[in-house]
Design a protein around this motif. Structure first.
Motif, mmCIF file in Angstrom:
data_model
loop_
_atom_site.group_PDB
_atom_site.id
_atom_site.type_symbol
_atom_site.label_atom_id
_atom_site.label_comp_id
_atom_site.label_asym_id
_atom_site.label_seq_id
_atom_site.Cartn_x
_atom_site.Cartn_y
_atom_site.Cartn_z
ATOM 1 N N GLN A 221 0.850 -1.195 0.000
ATOM 2 C CA GLN A 221 0.000 0.000 0.000
ATOM 3 C C GLN A 221 0.888 1.248 0.000
ATOM 4 O O GLN A 221 2.060 1.192 0.373
ATOM 5 C CB GLN A 221 -0.898 0.047 1.249
ATOM 6 N N GLY A 222 0.269 2.342 -0.410
ATOM 7 C CA GLY A 222 0.875 3.667 -0.256
ATOM 8 C C GLY A 222 2.154 3.856 -1.055
ATOM 9 O O GLY A 222 2.359 3.282 -2.128
ATOM 10 N N ARG A 223 3.040 4.671 -0.474
ATOM 11 C CA ARG A 223 4.271 5.046 -1.190
ATOM 12 C C ARG A 223 5.169 3.847 -1.453
ATOM 13 O O ARG A 223 5.851 3.773 -2.465
ATOM 14 C CB ARG A 223 5.052 6.059 -0.347
ATOM 15 N N ILE A 224 5.147 2.902 -0.507
ATOM 16 C CA ILE A 224 6.070 1.764 -0.645
ATOM 17 C C ILE A 224 5.719 0.949 -1.875
ATOM 18 O O ILE A 224 6.590 0.609 -2.693
ATOM 19 C CB ILE A 224 6.051 0.900 0.630
ATOM 20 N N VAL A 225 4.430 0.662 -2.056
ATOM 21 C CA VAL A 225 4.060 -0.162 -3.216
ATOM 22 C C VAL A 225 4.242 0.623 -4.513
ATOM 23 O O VAL A 225 4.630 0.057 -5.555
ATOM 24 C CB VAL A 225 2.624 -0.722 -3.081
ATOM 25 N N THR A 226 4.018 1.927 -4.451
ATOM 26 C CA THR A 226 4.188 2.733 -5.666
ATOM 27 C C THR A 226 5.641 2.667 -6.137
ATOM 28 O O THR A 226 5.928 2.376 -7.306
ATOM 29 C CB THR A 226 3.800 4.209 -5.384
ATOM 30 N N GLY A 227 6.554 2.924 -5.205
ATOM 31 C CA GLY A 227 7.981 2.917 -5.566
ATOM 32 C C GLY A 227 8.414 1.561 -6.091
ATOM 33 O O GLY A 227 9.119 1.454 -7.104
ATOM 34 N N ALA B 28 6.534 -0.834 -7.407
ATOM 35 C CA ALA B 28 5.898 -1.175 -8.692
ATOM 36 C C ALA B 28 6.599 -0.441 -9.841
ATOM 37 O O ALA B 28 6.841 -1.022 -10.914
ATOM 38 C CB ALA B 28 4.415 -0.814 -8.654
ATOM 39 N N LEU B 29 6.929 0.830 -9.620
ATOM 40 C CA LEU B 29 7.625 1.569 -10.679
ATOM 41 C C LEU B 29 8.978 0.918 -10.959
ATOM 42 O O LEU B 29 9.399 0.784 -12.111
ATOM 43 C CB LEU B 29 7.796 3.048 -10.274
ATOM 44 N N LEU B 30 9.640 0.472 -9.902
ATOM 45 C CA LEU B 30 10.936 -0.200 -10.083
ATOM 46 C C LEU B 30 10.766 -1.504 -10.869
ATOM 47 O O LEU B 30 11.494 -1.774 -11.829
ATOM 48 C CB LEU B 30 11.539 -0.474 -8.696
ATOM 49 N N VAL B 31 9.782 -2.297 -10.454
ATOM 50 C CA VAL B 31 9.577 -3.606 -11.091
ATOM 51 C C VAL B 31 9.192 -3.451 -12.568
ATOM 52 O O VAL B 31 9.488 -4.320 -13.398
ATOM 53 C CB VAL B 31 8.515 -4.417 -10.296
ATOM 54 N N SER B 32 8.592 -2.307 -12.934
ATOM 55 C CA SER B 32 8.184 -2.123 -14.333
ATOM 56 C C SER B 32 9.386 -2.069 -15.274
ATOM 57 O O SER B 32 9.249 -2.123 -16.484
ATOM 58 C CB SER B 32 7.317 -0.872 -14.489
ATOM 59 N N ARG B 33 10.573 -1.983 -14.706
ATOM 60 C CA ARG B 33 11.811 -2.071 -15.507
ATOM 61 C C ARG B 33 11.960 -3.480 -16.087
ATOM 62 O O ARG B 33 12.548 -3.677 -17.138
ATOM 63 C CB ARG B 33 12.976 -1.723 -14.573
ATOM 64 N N TRP B 34 11.437 -4.484 -15.344
ATOM 65 C CA TRP B 34 11.630 -5.880 -15.745
ATOM 66 C C TRP B 34 10.451 -6.441 -16.544
ATOM 67 O O TRP B 34 10.570 -7.494 -17.157
ATOM 68 C CB TRP B 34 11.873 -6.759 -14.503
ATOM 69 N N HIS C 204 -4.504 3.253 -0.294
ATOM 70 C CA HIS C 204 -3.946 4.505 0.245
ATOM 71 C C HIS C 204 -2.961 5.133 -0.738
ATOM 72 O O HIS C 204 -1.834 5.503 -0.378
ATOM 73 C CB HIS C 204 -3.288 4.257 1.609
ATOM 74 N N LEU C 205 -3.398 5.197 -1.968
ATOM 75 C CA LEU C 205 -2.552 5.771 -3.023
ATOM 76 C C LEU C 205 -3.033 7.187 -3.328
ATOM 77 O O LEU C 205 -4.232 7.403 -3.537
ATOM 78 C CB LEU C 205 -2.644 4.914 -4.294
ATOM 79 N N THR C 206 -2.120 8.116 -3.384
ATOM 80 C CA THR C 206 -2.493 9.491 -3.716
ATOM 81 C C THR C 206 -2.836 9.574 -5.209
ATOM 82 O O THR C 206 -2.491 8.666 -5.993
ATOM 83 C CB THR C 206 -1.326 10.445 -3.434
ATOM 84 N N GLN C 207 -3.469 10.692 -5.586
ATOM 85 C CA GLN C 207 -3.775 10.882 -7.013
ATOM 86 C C GLN C 207 -2.488 10.888 -7.822
ATOM 87 O O GLN C 207 -2.427 10.354 -8.933
ATOM 88 C CB GLN C 207 -4.546 12.207 -7.222
ATOM 89 N N ASN C 208 -1.458 11.488 -7.249
ATOM 90 C CA ASN C 208 -0.177 11.541 -7.957
ATOM 91 C C ASN C 208 0.403 10.133 -8.150
ATOM 92 O O ASN C 208 0.895 9.790 -9.229
ATOM 93 C CB ASN C 208 0.805 12.422 -7.171
ATOM 94 N N ALA C 209 0.283 9.309 -7.103
ATOM 95 C CA ALA C 209 0.791 7.934 -7.219
ATOM 96 C C ALA C 209 0.022 7.181 -8.304
ATOM 97 O O ALA C 209 0.607 6.491 -9.148
ATOM 98 C CB ALA C 209 0.655 7.221 -5.879
ATOM 99 N N ARG C 210 -1.307 7.361 -8.296
ATOM 100 C CA ARG C 210 -2.133 6.665 -9.307
ATOM 101 C C ARG C 210 -1.736 7.114 -10.715
ATOM 102 O O ARG C 210 -1.670 6.321 -11.650
ATOM 103 C CB ARG C 210 -3.627 6.941 -9.046
ATOM 104 N N ARG C 211 -1.468 8.416 -10.831
ATOM 105 C CA ARG C 211 -1.096 8.950 -12.153
ATOM 106 C C ARG C 211 0.253 8.367 -12.614
ATOM 107 O O ARG C 211 0.416 7.943 -13.748
ATOM 108 C CB ARG C 211 -1.025 10.492 -12.068
ATOM 109 N N ARG C 212 1.185 8.301 -11.673
ATOM 110 C CA ARG C 212 2.510 7.776 -12.037
ATOM 111 C C ARG C 212 2.427 6.298 -12.435
ATOM 112 O O ARG C 212 3.080 5.847 -13.379
ATOM 113 C CB ARG C 212 3.480 7.938 -10.866
ATOM 114 N N LEU C 213 1.598 5.547 -11.714
ATOM 115 C CA LEU C 213 1.434 4.128 -12.050
ATOM 116 C C LEU C 213 0.769 3.979 -13.412
ATOM 117 O O LEU C 213 1.189 3.159 -14.252
ATOM 118 C CB LEU C 213 0.607 3.426 -10.958
ATOM 119 N N ARG C 214 -0.270 4.822 -13.633
ATOM 120 C CA ARG C 214 -0.992 4.749 -14.911
ATOM 121 C C ARG C 214 -0.045 5.024 -16.083
ATOM 122 O O ARG C 214 -0.096 4.367 -17.117
ATOM 123 C CB ARG C 214 -2.131 5.777 -14.893
ATOM 124 N N ARG C 215 0.827 6.011 -15.886
ATOM 125 C CA ARG C 215 1.761 6.391 -16.955
ATOM 126 C C ARG C 215 2.658 5.210 -17.364
ATOM 127 O O ARG C 215 3.096 5.108 -18.496
ATOM 128 C CB ARG C 215 2.617 7.562 -16.485
#
Ligand SMILES: Cc1cc2nc3c(=O)[nH]c(=O)nc-3n(C[C@H](O)[C@H](O)[C@H](O)COP(=O)(O)OP(=O)(O)OC[C@H]3O[C@@H](n4cnc5c(N)ncnc54)[C@H](O)[C@@H]3O)c2cc1C
Length: 308
Positions: A156-162, A164-170, A183-194
């Motif tokens: 959840q939250g910042r930890i999962v966002t960071g 997930a973005l890292l894992v998207s390298r693989w 518990h994801l902020t709008q910004n986190a959701r946007r970054r994941l969506r991107r």
């Protein structure tokens, strides 16, 4: 006072074995107390360890022990240390042989804690069972093995966002699973969506694995299943040994044993290396830290032996 050993090393994983090797090469009297399996026991292979990429964890340690044998000032015992008491100049430690519970008490001029950490997994069916194969803690260690496959990232939250973005390298097929509100902020959701990372916030009932303990799918509370090859998570963790705490050593806000630039804890003469200390956690880094601690300890002992 005559000490039995120059250095007691507690923990014989990568950090402890490497420290023992360096101290053995300094002709130091060392007791290496091996209290049991290392943190990565469940994993089929240690990856990213120069010249040993993919070696089974137990084999890496076996080689380490074998190469210590020529250093006759190093003694290794299957020994769990359960108490360390500071003396005026050194330490008394006691514990039990893990083979037959025989009590052991020893003295040493310095102590190195290389006791590692334990990972706390979510209490859901499948996480513990698939740990190290289908449930993974670190893409640097295991990302290559599951590259370009459907992956999940749990949390959840910042930890999962960071993460997930890292894992998207693989992999380009990554889904965040939050097991309830993320518990994801709008910004986190946007970054994941991107990064084209989807989010599933339903409750998880279990992970389903194959006979070889690979992950097959994640099952949600409504019965639906999401096929995934592996799931990454940042497991919370705690110190494998409470010795540092019992000695009153300072800990960081994240629960690691604090050390200064010379790898000494806040308790004079007590050093720490490897996962037990702050920073990145990898077998090669733990081995390097063990070697560095050994050098610092040897130099401190030399200064004591050669006063100005
Ligand atoms: C599933 C999994 C897979 C991993 N895969 C990789 C990988 O592929 N590549 C990589 O680089 N890293 C990997 N890691 C990380 C790696 O395992 C650690 O970074 C490394 O083991 C740290 O070494 P260490 O010596 O600090 O601790 P550990 O290896 O955990 O060793 C600590 C030792 O101290 C002993 N001990 C604890 N308390 C006492 C006591 N009171 N008395 C005596 N002995 C005691 C324990 O029994 C243990 O043997 C993985 C971790 C996990 C969980």
């Amino acid at each position: 006072m005559q000490f039995q050993y120059d250095v007691l090393i507690i923990g014989a994983g990568s950090a402890g074995l490497s420290a023992a090797l360096t101290l053995g090469r300094c002709l130091r009297r060392v007791l290496l107390a091996d209290g049991g399996p290392p943190r990565n026991e469940a994993s089929p292979g240690v990856h990213g360890f120069l010249t040993r990429d993919g070696i089974p964890p137990a084999e890496l340690l076996r080689l380490g022990q074998e190469q210590l044998q020529q250093y006759t000032t190093v003694e290794m015992q299957c020994l769990e240390i359960n108490e360390v008491i500071p003396l005026e100049k050194g330490f008394r430690a006691s514990g039990c042989l893990t083979t037959d519970d025989t009590p052991v008490s020893i003295t040493a001029r310095r102590v190195l804690l290389a006791t590692g950490v334990l990972d706390v997994l979510p209490p859901l069916p499948g996480f513990r069972e698939l740990w190290g194969r289908g449930v993974l803690h670190c893409p640097y260690c295991h990302g290559w093995e599951v590259r370009n496959q459907p992956l999940a990232v749990y949390g959840q939250g910042r930890i999962v966002t960071g993460l997930a973005l890292l894992v998207s390298r693989w992999s380009h097929d990554v889904v965040v699973v939050t097991n309830g509100p993320g518990h994801l902020t709008q910004n986190a959701r946007r970054r994941l969506r991107r990064q084209h990372i989807k989010i599933r916030e339903e409750h998880i009932t279990r992970l389903i694995g194959s006979a070889t303990d690979d992950l097959e799918c994640i099952e949600f509370a409504d019965g639906s299943q999401l096929e995934r090859k592996a799931l990454f998570l940042h497991a919370s963790q705690y110190q494998r040994s409470s010795l540092a705490e019992k000695l009153g050593a300072r800990h960081t806000s994240k629960g690691a044993v604090w050390v200064n630039s010379g790898m000494q804890t806040s308790v004079p003469g007590l050093y720490a290396a490897g996962d037990t200390t702050p920073g990145a956690q990898q077998a090669l880094l733990a081995a390097a830290a063990g070697s560095r601690a050994a050098i610092v300890i040897n130099e401190a002992l030399t200064r004591e032996e050669c006063p100005r």
